[in-house]
Motif scaffolding. Structure first.
Motif, PDB file in Angstrom:
ATOM      1  N   GLY A  32       0.826  -1.202   0.000  1.00  0.00           N
ATOM      2  CA  GLY A  32       0.000   0.000   0.000  1.00  0.00           C
ATOM      3  C   GLY A  32       0.862   1.255   0.000  1.00  0.00           C
ATOM      4  N   ALA A  33       2.042   1.175   0.618  1.00  0.00           N
ATOM      5  CA  ALA A  33       2.951   2.318   0.646  1.00  0.00           C
ATOM      6  C   ALA A  33       3.371   2.716  -0.763  1.00  0.00           C
ATOM      7  CB  ALA A  33       4.180   1.992   1.492  1.00  0.00           C
ATOM      8  N   MET A  34       3.441   1.749  -1.667  1.00  0.00           N
ATOM      9  CA  MET A  34       3.824   2.055  -3.045  1.00  0.00           C
ATOM     10  C   MET A  34       2.767   2.912  -3.734  1.00  0.00           C
ATOM     11  SD  MET A  34       5.340  -1.603  -4.324  1.00  0.00           S
ATOM     12  CE  MET A  34       6.641  -2.434  -3.415  1.00  0.00           C
ATOM     13  N   TYR A  35       1.495   2.546  -3.552  1.00  0.00           N
ATOM     14  CA  TYR A  35       0.417   3.327  -4.155  1.00  0.00           C
ATOM     15  C   TYR A  35       0.337   4.718  -3.524  1.00  0.00           C
ATOM     16  CZ  TYR A  35      -1.010  -0.949  -6.442  1.00  0.00           C
ATOM     17  OH  TYR A  35      -1.019  -2.079  -7.223  1.00  0.00           O
ATOM     18  N   ARG A  36       0.576   4.787  -2.222  1.00  0.00           N
ATOM     19  CA  ARG A  36       0.601   6.074  -1.557  1.00  0.00           C
ATOM     20  C   ARG A  36       1.748   6.930  -2.094  1.00  0.00           C
ATOM     21  NH1 ARG A  36      -2.058   6.203   3.532  1.00  0.00           N
ATOM     22  NH2 ARG A  36      -3.093   4.242   4.043  1.00  0.00           N
ATOM     23  N   ALA A  37       2.870   6.277  -2.359  1.00  0.00           N
ATOM     24  CA  ALA A  37       4.039   7.002  -2.869  1.00  0.00           C
ATOM     25  C   ALA A  37       3.765   7.581  -4.257  1.00  0.00           C
ATOM     26  CB  ALA A  37       5.248   6.080  -2.905  1.00  0.00           C
ATOM     27  N   VAL A  38       3.093   6.809  -5.100  1.00  0.00           N
ATOM     28  CA  VAL A  38       2.718   7.311  -6.421  1.00  0.00           C
ATOM     29  C   VAL A  38       1.739   8.475  -6.275  1.00  0.00           C
ATOM     30  CG1 VAL A  38       1.535   6.774  -8.588  1.00  0.00           C
ATOM     31  CG2 VAL A  38       3.110   5.113  -7.597  1.00  0.00           C
ATOM     32  N   ALA A  39       0.770   8.317  -5.374  1.00  0.00           N
ATOM     33  CA  ALA A  39      -0.216   9.371  -5.142  1.00  0.00           C
ATOM     34  C   ALA A  39       0.474  10.658  -4.690  1.00  0.00           C
ATOM     35  CB  ALA A  39      -1.230   8.923  -4.101  1.00  0.00           C
ATOM     36  N   TRP A  40       1.417  10.534  -3.772  1.00  0.00           N
ATOM     37  CA  TRP A  40       2.175  11.694  -3.299  1.00  0.00           C
ATOM     38  C   TRP A  40       2.907  12.364  -4.449  1.00  0.00           C
ATOM     39  CZ3 TRP A  40       7.456  12.558  -3.513  1.00  0.00           C
ATOM     40  CH2 TRP A  40       7.909  13.693  -2.827  1.00  0.00           C
ATOM     41  N   ASP A  41       3.542  11.557  -5.299  1.00  0.00           N
ATOM     42  CA  ASP A  41       4.286  12.082  -6.440  1.00  0.00           C
ATOM     43  C   ASP A  41       3.367  12.877  -7.369  1.00  0.00           C
ATOM     44  OD1 ASP A  41       6.574  12.518  -7.886  1.00  0.00           O
ATOM     45  OD2 ASP A  41       6.700  10.515  -8.743  1.00  0.00           O
ATOM     46  N   LEU A  42       2.185  12.327  -7.645  1.00  0.00           N
ATOM     47  CA  LEU A  42       1.233  13.004  -8.522  1.00  0.00           C
ATOM     48  C   LEU A  42       0.727  14.303  -7.899  1.00  0.00           C
ATOM     49  CD1 LEU A  42      -0.869   9.937  -9.771  1.00  0.00           C
ATOM     50  CD2 LEU A  42       0.877  11.181 -11.039  1.00  0.00           C
ATOM     51  N   LEU A  43       0.466  14.262  -6.586  1.00  0.00           N
ATOM     52  CA  LEU A  43       0.012  15.462  -5.899  1.00  0.00           C
ATOM     53  C   LEU A  43       1.087  16.546  -5.924  1.00  0.00           C
ATOM     54  CD1 LEU A  43      -1.786  13.895  -2.804  1.00  0.00           C
ATOM     55  CD2 LEU A  43      -2.868  15.273  -4.586  1.00  0.00           C
ATOM     56  N   GLN A  44       2.343  16.142  -5.722  1.00  0.00           N
ATOM     57  CA  GLN A  44       3.440  17.106  -5.734  1.00  0.00           C
ATOM     58  C   GLN A  44       3.564  17.800  -7.087  1.00  0.00           C
ATOM     59  OE1 GLN A  44       3.985  17.302  -2.222  1.00  0.00           O
ATOM     60  NE2 GLN A  44       5.994  17.856  -3.011  1.00  0.00           N
ATOM     61  N   LYS A  45       3.244  17.054  -8.134  1.00  0.00           N
ATOM     62  CA  LYS A  45       3.395  17.582  -9.494  1.00  0.00           C
ATOM     63  C   LYS A  45       2.086  18.132 -10.060  1.00  0.00           C
ATOM     64  CE  LYS A  45       7.273  14.493 -10.255  1.00  0.00           C
ATOM     65  NZ  LYS A  45       7.690  13.129 -10.595  1.00  0.00           N
ATOM     66  N   ASN A  46       1.047  18.159  -9.196  1.00  0.00           N
ATOM     67  CA  ASN A  46      -0.261  18.702  -9.603  1.00  0.00           C
ATOM     68  C   ASN A  46      -0.795  18.052 -10.877  1.00  0.00           C
ATOM     69  OD1 ASN A  46      -0.519  20.693  -7.486  1.00  0.00           O
ATOM     70  ND2 ASN A  46       1.105  21.837  -8.542  1.00  0.00           N
ATOM     71  N   GLN A  63      11.135   6.261  -9.166  1.00  0.00           N
ATOM     72  CA  GLN A  63      12.202   5.509  -8.511  1.00  0.00           C
ATOM     73  C   GLN A  63      11.802   5.263  -7.061  1.00  0.00           C
ATOM     74  OE1 GLN A  63      14.996   4.357 -10.142  1.00  0.00           O
ATOM     75  NE2 GLN A  63      14.011   5.177 -11.992  1.00  0.00           N
ATOM     76  N   TYR A  64      11.611   3.988  -6.724  1.00  0.00           N
ATOM     77  CA  TYR A  64      11.096   3.633  -5.394  1.00  0.00           C
ATOM     78  C   TYR A  64      12.105   2.748  -4.676  1.00  0.00           C
ATOM     79  CZ  TYR A  64       7.746   1.936  -1.888  1.00  0.00           C
ATOM     80  OH  TYR A  64       7.093   1.624  -0.719  1.00  0.00           O
ATOM     81  N   GLU A  65      12.477   3.184  -3.472  1.00  0.00           N
ATOM     82  CA  GLU A  65      13.431   2.423  -2.671  1.00  0.00           C
ATOM     83  C   GLU A  65      12.883   2.224  -1.257  1.00  0.00           C
ATOM     84  OE1 GLU A  65      17.553   4.062  -3.005  1.00  0.00           O
ATOM     85  OE2 GLU A  65      16.539   5.548  -4.273  1.00  0.00           O
ATOM     86  N   ILE A  66      13.326   1.144  -0.638  1.00  0.00           N
ATOM     87  CA  ILE A  66      12.979   0.872   0.755  1.00  0.00           C
ATOM     88  C   ILE A  66      14.279   0.772   1.547  1.00  0.00           C
ATOM     89  CG2 ILE A  66      11.811  -0.659   2.362  1.00  0.00           C
ATOM     90  CD1 ILE A  66      10.147  -1.704   0.004  1.00  0.00           C
ATOM     91  N   VAL A  82       9.574   9.780   1.991  1.00  0.00           N
ATOM     92  CA  VAL A  82       8.141  10.101   2.065  1.00  0.00           C
ATOM     93  C   VAL A  82       7.419   9.268   3.118  1.00  0.00           C
ATOM     94  CG1 VAL A  82       8.090  10.803  -0.365  1.00  0.00           C
ATOM     95  CG2 VAL A  82       7.559   8.425   0.228  1.00  0.00           C
ATOM     96  N   THR A  83       8.178   8.641   3.996  1.00  0.00           N
ATOM     97  CA  THR A  83       7.624   7.704   4.977  1.00  0.00           C
ATOM     98  C   THR A  83       6.445   8.277   5.751  1.00  0.00           C
ATOM     99  OG1 THR A  83       9.852   6.788   5.231  1.00  0.00           O
ATOM    100  CG2 THR A  83       8.208   6.168   6.879  1.00  0.00           C
ATOM    101  N   GLU A  84       6.567   9.505   6.214  1.00  0.00           N
ATOM    102  CA  GLU A  84       5.516  10.124   7.019  1.00  0.00           C
ATOM    103  C   GLU A  84       4.430  10.762   6.171  1.00  0.00           C
ATOM    104  OE1 GLU A  84       5.161   9.804  10.246  1.00  0.00           O
ATOM    105  OE2 GLU A  84       7.021   8.649  10.398  1.00  0.00           O
ATOM    106  N   VAL A  85       4.809  11.482   5.124  1.00  0.00           N
ATOM    107  CA  VAL A  85       3.822  12.260   4.359  1.00  0.00           C
ATOM    108  C   VAL A  85       2.829  11.382   3.598  1.00  0.00           C
ATOM    109  CG1 VAL A  85       5.265  14.300   4.145  1.00  0.00           C
ATOM    110  CG2 VAL A  85       5.397  12.506   2.386  1.00  0.00           C
ATOM    111  N   ILE A  86       3.193  10.152   3.296  1.00  0.00           N
ATOM    112  CA  ILE A  86       2.263   9.301   2.545  1.00  0.00           C
ATOM    113  C   ILE A  86       1.151   8.742   3.422  1.00  0.00           C
ATOM    114  CG2 ILE A  86       3.963   8.647   0.792  1.00  0.00           C
ATOM    115  CD1 ILE A  86       4.262   5.943   2.204  1.00  0.00           C
TER     116      ILE A  86
END
Length: 224
Positions: A32-46, A63-66, A82-86
């Protein structure tokens, strides 16, 4: 060995999956963190949800790393932690919306399957046992009553965000809306895999759920 733990929001999947992985000495992946990370990326780029070309470009450059820091997972997107913001409600809502897009799911599946190569791991999500790892040796599907799940999610947000703007009623409403989206989407819907063990966590504590899963995995390992 691959263990999948699926189910809707608020069933305790992440906490349970982490404990199961720790006990067995397996790697743990919160998909689920991966989908949240993509969502964050899209939000950041409007980038709007209906801009398929722009979303595809984001996915191609995603680019996704753990990283493991002092025993805690840290999620890195294009070099940013993005651990917290997602985990904010805003990103959560956006993640649910972008998760219905086939291009996004297929991109995440590719990452998930790459991580799974040659290791013993517990993968937690919504379509792990049904779509991503249909041949997984042990599949779990967690459920719980909606009001219980909403209470858990509300307490989680309240503790992390200190944000009183979200009421329990609103959390329950959004949770039910997400359930509807996840279970009725045309592509890779949330569903219990036919060969998964279902566990209702409503009236169980974490250790009871973990113990049940460990027993199930041991039986699978020994062919019983």
């Amino acid at each position: 060995m691959i263990i999948t733990i699926d189910g809707p929001s608020g069933t305790g999947k992440s906490t349970v999956a982490k404990k199961v992985a720790a006990i067995l000495g397996f790697a743990f992946f919160d998909t689920g963190a991966m989908y949240r990370a993509v969502a964050w990326d899209l939000l950041q780029k409007n980038i709007p949800m209906d801009d398929a070309t722009a979303i595809q470009e984001v996915l191609q450059n995603f680019q996704y790393e753990i990283h493991d820091v002092a025993g805690q997972k840290h999620y890195i997107v294009n070099g940013v932690d993005v651990t917290e913001v997602i985990r904010t409600p805003e990103v959560t809502a956006q993640a649910s919306s972008i998760a219905v897009l086939p291009d996004v799911r297929e991109a995440m599946w590719k990452i998930q399957r790459h991580f799974a190569q040659g290791i013993d791991a517990v993968f937690e999500g919504r379509d792990m046992g049904s779509s991503v790892f249909p041949q997984a040796e042990a599949k779990i599907f967690l459920t719980a009553r909606p009001e219980i799940r909403a209470e858990r999610r509300y307490q989680e947000w309240a503790a992390k965000q200190k944000n009183s703007a979200f009421s329990k009623e609103q959390v329950l409403r959004e949770l039910l809306e997400r359930d509807e989206r996840d279970s009725t989407r045309a592509y890779a819907p949330l569903l219990k895999p036919r060969d998964a063990k279902e566990i209702d966590t409503s009236d169980l504590d974490i250790d009871q759920v973990v113990s049940t899963i460990i027993d199930f995995v041991h039986k699978k390992k020994h062919g019983s």
